[in-house]
Design an enzyme around this catalytic site. Structure first.
Site, short mmCIF file in Angstrom:
data_model
loop_
_atom_site.label_atom_id
_atom_site.label_comp_id
_atom_site.label_asym_id
_atom_site.label_seq_id
_atom_site.Cartn_x
_atom_site.Cartn_y
_atom_site.Cartn_z
CD1 TRP A 104 -2.10 -2.31 1.89
CD2 TRP A 104 -2.84 -1.52 0.16
NE1 TRP A 104 -2.84 -3.08 1.50
CE2 TRP A 104 -3.45 -2.71 0.26
CE3 TRP A 104 -3.36 -0.67 -1.26
CZ2 TRP A 104 -4.37 -3.46 -0.35
CZ3 TRP A 104 -4.24 -1.31 -2.02
CH2 TRP A 104 -4.74 -2.77 -1.56
CG ASP A 173 -3.18 3.43 4.13
OD1 ASP A 173 -4.43 3.44 4.83
OD2 ASP A 173 -2.81 3.10 3.11
CE LYS A 197 -8.60 -3.49 3.68
NZ LYS A 197 -7.67 -2.52 3.27
#
Ligand SMILES: *Cc1c(COP(=O)(O)O)cnc(C)c1O
Length: 362
Positions: A104, A173, A197
């Site tokens: 990511w 993030d 998530k």
């Protein structure tokens, strides 16, 4: 366990608290007696105002945010943020620091580079397949921000504590560990999290942004690409993802009222994580892939003696009511995502199964 429901170890979209799902079900056709479903009401209605404002207020209380911080809801997922962040904060030719800890953050770096922005990758754990979080990083004091991914969903690593960036705002993030523990928010200029998530369903991305960061946003960006648009319109410049925000609001309520806040949530997550890692460490059959001091409490990545056995493990786990244990396709192996909504009971069911599997196949 509710009949027919499995223990869900999915990485995302992932498990939601059962009580939240039940509340959605029970009120779905007629929300608060208004004669309509929550998915049928106007985003300009008082009822929806109450939902979005409650989601914001609960988020602020949970994270102890003062009025410098704004809670926003955007679409486009965490992946959209990879592009918006350099667009909004590097408009004046400034440079930013990035730490590369896996898939990511690599994507976040790429989105800045696509736009021709100046960035420095000041640390990376690529040399060891992203199995650790880099330490003793030298940051640039004139950087506009430092970008990190607090939890690396795919590689199973997590920042145990956050680096001292000498006042340079951290942009993080937190898609896969948002609301899993209390935060010292003062270090952060912006925090973002795709909800699917740990804090809700797919379709909404929570962004927490500080006043000084908002001031850096240039005027001449497309309206929907500017954080200032969302901040000045309470995330309702256009139609927001109403249903996803509603579910997120219920998850925040669950965190506050059922769990009792982020200190309690962290204690539960520590208990689950330790239980699973201790079991893995005690076995010669299973092997955790992340370095011990970088291990994620959210995504526990592990291997079996062979890929053949891993395949069989995942298949048989599924037959035994344990779902979502396949590692990300880019790394293979196994991964148990044990987010906030996954109970210690589920983790115990998993280790029981792991013991049995080892006995039968070891
Ligand atoms: C899943 C994930 C993303 C991507 O999220 P989308 O909402 O699908 O764009 C980004 N960062 C992290 C850490 C993730 O776990």
């Amino acid at each position: 366990m509710n009949e027919n429901r499995i223990h869900n170890f999915n990485a995302g979209p992932a498990a939601l608290p059962l009580s939240v799902l039940e509340e959605i079900r029970d009120s779905f056709l007629n929300y608060k007696g208004c004669g309509m479903s929550v998915t049928e009401i106007s985003h300009r209605s008082t009822l929806f105002d109450e939902i979005i404002n409650d989601a914001v207020e609960r988020t602020k209380r949970l994270l102890k945010l003062d009025d410098k911080y704004h809670v926003l809801f955007l679409q486009g997922g965490a992946s959209m943020q990879f592009a918006l962040i350099p667009m909004n904060f590097l408009a004046d030719g400034k440079s930013a620091d990035y730490v590369n800890t896996g898939t990511w953050s690599t994507k976040a770096i790429k989105e800045a580079q696509i736009q021709g922005k100046s960035i420095n990758v000041v640390a990376s754990s690529e040399d060891k397949k992203f199995s650790y979080i880099p330490k003793n990083i030298q940051f640039n004091e004139d950087a506009a921000y430092v970008h990190i991914a607090s939890n690396n969903t795919i590689k199973g690593t997590q920042w145990a504590s956050f680096p001292d960036t000498k006042g340079v705002p951290i942009v993080a993030d937190m898609s896969s560990d948002m609301m899993s523990r209390p935060l010292d928010v003062e270090k952060f200029g912006l925090i973002y999290a795709g909800a699917q998530k740990n804090i809700g369903p797919a379709g909404v991305c929570m962004v927490i942004i500080r006043d000084d960061m908002l001031k850096k946003v240039p005027e001449n960006l497309p309206t929907m690409m500017k954080y200032t648009t969302y901040a000045s319109k309470n995330s309702m410049y256009n139609t927001p993802p109403c249903f996803a925000i509603y579910v997120l609001q219920l998850v925040m309520k669950w965190l506050e009222e059922t769990i009792g806040g982020l200190d309690k949530m962290e204690a539960l997550n520590l208990e689950k994580g330790r239980f699973l890692y201790d079991f893995i460490d005690s076995s010669d059959y299973y092997r955790a892939t992340a370095e011990p001091d970088s291990r994620s409490l959210m995504n526990v990545t592990f291997r079996l003696p062979s890929e053949e056995l891993e395949k069989q493990f995942i298949l048989e786990a599924g037959k035994n009511g344990l779902g979502g244990l396949k590692g990300h396709r880019s790394v293979g192996g196994c991964r148990a995502s044990i987010y906030n909504a996954t109970s210690l009971e589920a983790v115990k069911a998993l280790t029981d199964f792991m013991k049995t599997f080892e006995k039968e196949n070891g």
